[in-house]
Design an enzyme around this catalytic site. Sequence first.
Site, PDB file in Angstrom:
ATOM      1  N   THR A  54      36.219   4.594   2.228  1.00  0.00           N
ATOM      2  CA  THR A  54      34.814   5.253   2.276  1.00  0.00           C
ATOM      3  C   THR A  54      35.075   6.657   1.964  1.00  0.00           C
ATOM      4  O   THR A  54      36.267   7.151   1.872  1.00  0.00           O
ATOM      5  CB  THR A  54      34.435   5.358   3.876  1.00  0.00           C
ATOM      6  OG1 THR A  54      33.482   6.270   3.946  1.00  0.00           O
ATOM      7  CG2 THR A  54      35.357   5.778   4.834  1.00  0.00           C
ATOM      8  N   ASP A  55      33.936   7.278   1.349  1.00  0.00           N
ATOM      9  CA  ASP A  55      34.291   8.572   0.967  1.00  0.00           C
ATOM     10  C   ASP A  55      34.183   9.655   2.002  1.00  0.00           C
ATOM     11  O   ASP A  55      34.357  10.883   1.863  1.00  0.00           O
ATOM     12  CB  ASP A  55      32.950   8.913  -0.169  1.00  0.00           C
ATOM     13  CG  ASP A  55      31.514   8.839   0.507  1.00  0.00           C
ATOM     14  OD1 ASP A  55      31.701   8.319   1.720  1.00  0.00           O
ATOM     15  OD2 ASP A  55      30.411   9.160  -0.001  1.00  0.00           O
ATOM     16  N   GLU A  56      33.982   9.167   3.045  1.00  0.00           N
ATOM     17  CA  GLU A  56      33.738  10.032   4.323  1.00  0.00           C
ATOM     18  C   GLU A  56      35.089  10.573   4.718  1.00  0.00           C
ATOM     19  O   GLU A  56      35.142  11.388   5.460  1.00  0.00           O
ATOM     20  CB  GLU A  56      33.008   9.103   5.612  1.00  0.00           C
ATOM     21  CG  GLU A  56      31.639   8.845   5.395  1.00  0.00           C
ATOM     22  CD  GLU A  56      31.095   7.954   6.393  1.00  0.00           C
ATOM     23  OE1 GLU A  56      31.135   8.386   7.560  1.00  0.00           O
ATOM     24  OE2 GLU A  56      30.243   7.082   6.319  1.00  0.00           O
ATOM     25  N   TYR A  83      35.568   7.692  13.049  1.00  0.00           N
ATOM     26  CA  TYR A  83      35.394   6.795  12.113  1.00  0.00           C
ATOM     27  C   TYR A  83      36.320   7.316  10.769  1.00  0.00           C
ATOM     28  O   TYR A  83      37.358   6.626  10.213  1.00  0.00           O
ATOM     29  CB  TYR A  83      34.126   6.023  11.513  1.00  0.00           C
ATOM     30  CG  TYR A  83      33.930   5.527  10.331  1.00  0.00           C
ATOM     31  CD1 TYR A  83      34.713   4.315  10.114  1.00  0.00           C
ATOM     32  CD2 TYR A  83      33.247   6.014   9.256  1.00  0.00           C
ATOM     33  CE1 TYR A  83      34.453   3.524   9.224  1.00  0.00           C
ATOM     34  CE2 TYR A  83      33.168   5.398   8.223  1.00  0.00           C
ATOM     35  CZ  TYR A  83      33.608   3.986   8.002  1.00  0.00           C
ATOM     36  OH  TYR A  83      33.682   3.375   6.950  1.00  0.00           O
ATOM     37  N   LYS A  98      39.727   5.842   8.840  1.00  0.00           N
ATOM     38  CA  LYS A  98      39.896   5.263   7.515  1.00  0.00           C
ATOM     39  C   LYS A  98      40.842   6.200   6.605  1.00  0.00           C
ATOM     40  O   LYS A  98      41.470   5.697   5.882  1.00  0.00           O
ATOM     41  CB  LYS A  98      38.428   5.263   6.955  1.00  0.00           C
ATOM     42  CG  LYS A  98      37.430   4.350   7.262  1.00  0.00           C
ATOM     43  CD  LYS A  98      38.099   2.852   7.180  1.00  0.00           C
ATOM     44  CE  LYS A  98      37.969   2.347   5.742  1.00  0.00           C
ATOM     45  NZ  LYS A  98      37.832   0.928   5.845  1.00  0.00           N
TER      46      LYS A  98
HETATM   47  P1  NAD Z   1      30.845  -4.250   8.718  1.00  0.00           P
HETATM   48  O1  NAD Z   1      30.841  -3.484  10.102  1.00  0.00           O
HETATM   49  O2  NAD Z   1      29.300  -4.804   8.389  1.00  0.00           O
HETATM   50  O3  NAD Z   1      31.870  -5.507   8.643  1.00  0.00           O
HETATM   51  C1  NAD Z   1      33.206  -5.417   9.157  1.00  0.00           C
HETATM   52  C2  NAD Z   1      33.660  -6.853   9.495  1.00  0.00           C
HETATM   53  O4  NAD Z   1      34.987  -6.650   9.667  1.00  0.00           O
HETATM   54  C3  NAD Z   1      33.032  -7.859  10.506  1.00  0.00           C
HETATM   55  O5  NAD Z   1      32.730  -8.929   9.700  1.00  0.00           O
HETATM   56  C4  NAD Z   1      33.807  -7.681  11.681  1.00  0.00           C
HETATM   57  O6  NAD Z   1      33.899  -9.022  12.229  1.00  0.00           O
HETATM   58  C5  NAD Z   1      35.034  -7.582  11.015  1.00  0.00           C
HETATM   59  N1  NAD Z   1      36.130  -7.092  11.909  1.00  0.00           N
HETATM   60  C6  NAD Z   1      36.101  -6.093  12.721  1.00  0.00           C
HETATM   61  N2  NAD Z   1      37.338  -5.957  13.270  1.00  0.00           N
HETATM   62  C7  NAD Z   1      38.011  -6.988  12.966  1.00  0.00           C
HETATM   63  C8  NAD Z   1      39.507  -7.369  13.160  1.00  0.00           C
HETATM   64  N3  NAD Z   1      40.124  -6.502  14.169  1.00  0.00           N
HETATM   65  N4  NAD Z   1      39.825  -8.441  12.580  1.00  0.00           N
HETATM   66  C9  NAD Z   1      39.245  -9.070  11.798  1.00  0.00           C
HETATM   67  N5  NAD Z   1      37.845  -8.840  11.337  1.00  0.00           N
HETATM   68  C10 NAD Z   1      37.486  -7.703  12.051  1.00  0.00           C
HETATM   69  O7  NAD Z   1      31.352  -3.341   7.758  1.00  0.00           O
HETATM   70  P2  NAD Z   1      30.955  -3.059   6.133  1.00  0.00           P
HETATM   71  O8  NAD Z   1      29.823  -2.270   6.074  1.00  0.00           O
HETATM   72  O9  NAD Z   1      30.798  -4.430   5.384  1.00  0.00           O
HETATM   73  O10 NAD Z   1      32.189  -2.336   5.552  1.00  0.00           O
HETATM   74  C11 NAD Z   1      33.333  -3.253   5.066  1.00  0.00           C
HETATM   75  C12 NAD Z   1      34.624  -1.996   4.779  1.00  0.00           C
HETATM   76  O11 NAD Z   1      33.917  -1.228   3.680  1.00  0.00           O
HETATM   77  C13 NAD Z   1      34.812  -1.139   5.943  1.00  0.00           C
HETATM   78  O12 NAD Z   1      36.417  -0.951   5.916  1.00  0.00           O
HETATM   79  C14 NAD Z   1      34.237   0.076   5.643  1.00  0.00           C
HETATM   80  O13 NAD Z   1      35.141   1.142   6.093  1.00  0.00           O
HETATM   81  C15 NAD Z   1      34.125   0.178   4.219  1.00  0.00           C
HETATM   82  N6  NAD Z   1      33.163   1.022   3.755  1.00  0.00           N
HETATM   83  C16 NAD Z   1      31.742   0.574   4.063  1.00  0.00           C
HETATM   84  C17 NAD Z   1      30.614   1.496   3.511  1.00  0.00           C
HETATM   85  C18 NAD Z   1      29.248   1.219   3.843  1.00  0.00           C
HETATM   86  O14 NAD Z   1      28.461   1.943   3.665  1.00  0.00           O
HETATM   87  N7  NAD Z   1      28.921  -0.044   4.770  1.00  0.00           N
HETATM   88  C19 NAD Z   1      30.853   2.246   2.475  1.00  0.00           C
HETATM   89  C20 NAD Z   1      32.249   2.393   2.132  1.00  0.00           C
HETATM   90  C21 NAD Z   1      33.218   1.810   2.576  1.00  0.00           C
HETATM   91  P1  TYD Z   2      24.545   5.558   8.852  1.00  0.00           P
HETATM   92  O1  TYD Z   2      23.754   4.476   8.123  1.00  0.00           O
HETATM   93  O2  TYD Z   2      24.856   5.442  10.315  1.00  0.00           O
HETATM   94  O3  TYD Z   2      25.861   5.909   7.596  1.00  0.00           O
HETATM   95  P2  TYD Z   2      26.835   7.092   7.761  1.00  0.00           P
HETATM   96  O4  TYD Z   2      26.813   7.829   9.033  1.00  0.00           O
HETATM   97  O5  TYD Z   2      27.997   6.220   7.757  1.00  0.00           O
HETATM   98  O6  TYD Z   2      26.344   7.931   6.620  1.00  0.00           O
HETATM   99  O7  TYD Z   2      23.573   6.880   8.579  1.00  0.00           O
HETATM  100  C1  TYD Z   2      23.159   7.483   7.516  1.00  0.00           C
HETATM  101  C2  TYD Z   2      22.421   8.721   7.653  1.00  0.00           C
HETATM  102  O8  TYD Z   2      21.412   8.455   8.546  1.00  0.00           O
HETATM  103  C3  TYD Z   2      23.504   9.799   8.541  1.00  0.00           C
HETATM  104  O9  TYD Z   2      23.203  10.894   8.030  1.00  0.00           O
HETATM  105  C4  TYD Z   2      22.935   9.736   9.911  1.00  0.00           C
HETATM  106  C5  TYD Z   2      21.348   9.213   9.708  1.00  0.00           C
HETATM  107  N1  TYD Z   2      20.920   8.297  10.723  1.00  0.00           N
HETATM  108  C6  TYD Z   2      19.895   8.609  11.476  1.00  0.00           C
HETATM  109  O10 TYD Z   2      19.009   9.802  11.278  1.00  0.00           O
HETATM  110  N2  TYD Z   2      18.931   7.886  12.271  1.00  0.00           N
HETATM  111  C7  TYD Z   2      19.852   6.715  12.829  1.00  0.00           C
HETATM  112  O11 TYD Z   2      19.366   5.938  13.687  1.00  0.00           O
HETATM  113  C8  TYD Z   2      20.890   6.411  12.184  1.00  0.00           C
HETATM  114  C9  TYD Z   2      21.547   5.192  12.345  1.00  0.00           C
HETATM  115  C10 TYD Z   2      21.434   7.259  11.034  1.00  0.00           C
END
Ligand code: NAD
Ligand code: TYD
Length: 351
Positions: A132-134, A157, A161
């Site tokens: 993630t960019d975070e 989080y 990462k």
């Molecule tokens: P998500 O929370 O939707 O899915 C996570 C998956 O991992 C789930 O299917 C869960 O069952 C599985 N999991 C969790 N713990 C596990 C374990 N111990 N063993 C096996 N499986 C396990 O997450 P996402 O949004 O699909 O993100 C996927 C990846 O991409 C993550 O690594 C996240 O850090 C990264 N990412 C997400 C975003 C975003 O905006 N969602 C952006 C950049 C990077």
């Molecule tokens: P989120 O979807 O949790 O992603 P991230 O924290 O990884 O960026 O949140 C996106 C943005 O929205 C973040 O600035 C937090 C804000 N947010 C709210 O204002 N209300 C909410 O209920 C949630 C879940 C997030």
Amino acid sequence: MQSKKNILVTGGAGFIGSHLIKLLVNKYPQYRIICFDKLTYAGNLENLTEVETAENYTFVKGDISSEENVAKVFHEEEVTDVIHLAAESHVDRSISNPSQFIETNVLGTTTLLNEAKKSWSSVENLFYHVSTDEVFGSLGKEGFFNEETSYDPKSPYSASKAASDHIVRAYGHTFGLSYVISNCSNNYGANQFPEKLIPLVVNNIKNSKPIPLYGTGDNIRDWLWVGDHVRAIDEIFHKGKRGETYCVGGENEWSNLDLVKLLIHLTDKHLDRKEGSSLGLIKFVTDRAGHDFRYAVNSRKLMEELSWKPSLTPEEGMSQTVSWYMENTEWMSRVTNGIYMDYYHKQYLKR
Ligand code: NAD
Ligand code: TYD
């Protein structure tokens, strides 16, 4: 024609993982795609029904933190490559339970790396960490993250990462493991668990429930459609330089308040409600602890080296996404079951 590969996609039943698996299974019939997932609250096999009978697809339930589970899947499936997405992924949950994030994101990643180091002997075998960019921390009003930005994670989080990115690089440097890492901005699209902002807001508008906006609603995120993120992963997996990092972003920055207003506009239109009739649902609530102000990503390296660019405009992407949630109300009802409601009440009732 690509060579034969047995690719382990960890976290394949989650939001991004399931979109990636659907792309890989359909595009590369010569590969075997193994979805390895513990099925936590965020994992949902319903996201994968479209491919569950495909010949080149297998699901294996398992935990990345279990040496036994990981060794078994590597040997039985003769894993040649890993695309690692399994993680605890929600910042708010990392504030209420940081240890789970260390367990899964740090120790789980290390367990996978140890097995890859033990099982693989060729530089052809690739470990791809989806990150993630975070990890870069928080920006002010100006500037962008890129591959040279120093790490400065601020939430449990993002710290977990960041640690896993560092461990992947250390295994590359010390043990010669082939790896790539990508750091992507916030994703949106179908099948996202409604703890994240966009599906939570759309679902609350539909049910005329308050829309919780943290703090002033001025925090800024860069949003990328999930279909474009998985296209980037495909490109980086096949053509990215080994041992390198790629930043992935949408050039699509929104303050949370402006984004919520757009979602209200699109959802109200979909429901044939009067324009803006859900604006009154917005409720400013206590800010998230340590809330990062702004994320924005410069993806020039990915665009120039691998010719990737987002395929959808933000308007197209958001509109398609709102339509998906409106048309898949049964999916939403099934994931917003009792366990979700317990989380929701704990998270928002006293804010
Ligand atoms: P998500 O929370 O939707 O899915 C996570 C998956 O991992 C789930 O299917 C869960 O069952 C599985 N999991 C969790 N713990 C596990 C374990 N111990 N063993 C096996 N499986 C396990 O997450 P996402 O949004 O699909 O993100 C996927 C990846 O991409 C993550 O690594 C996240 O850090 C990264 N990412 C997400 C975003 C975003 O905006 N969602 C952006 C950049 C990077
Ligand atoms: P989120 O979807 O949790 O992603 P991230 O924290 O990884 O960026 O949140 C996106 C943005 O929205 C973040 O600035 C937090 C804000 N947010 C709210 O204002 N209300 C909410 O209920 C949630 C879940 C997030």
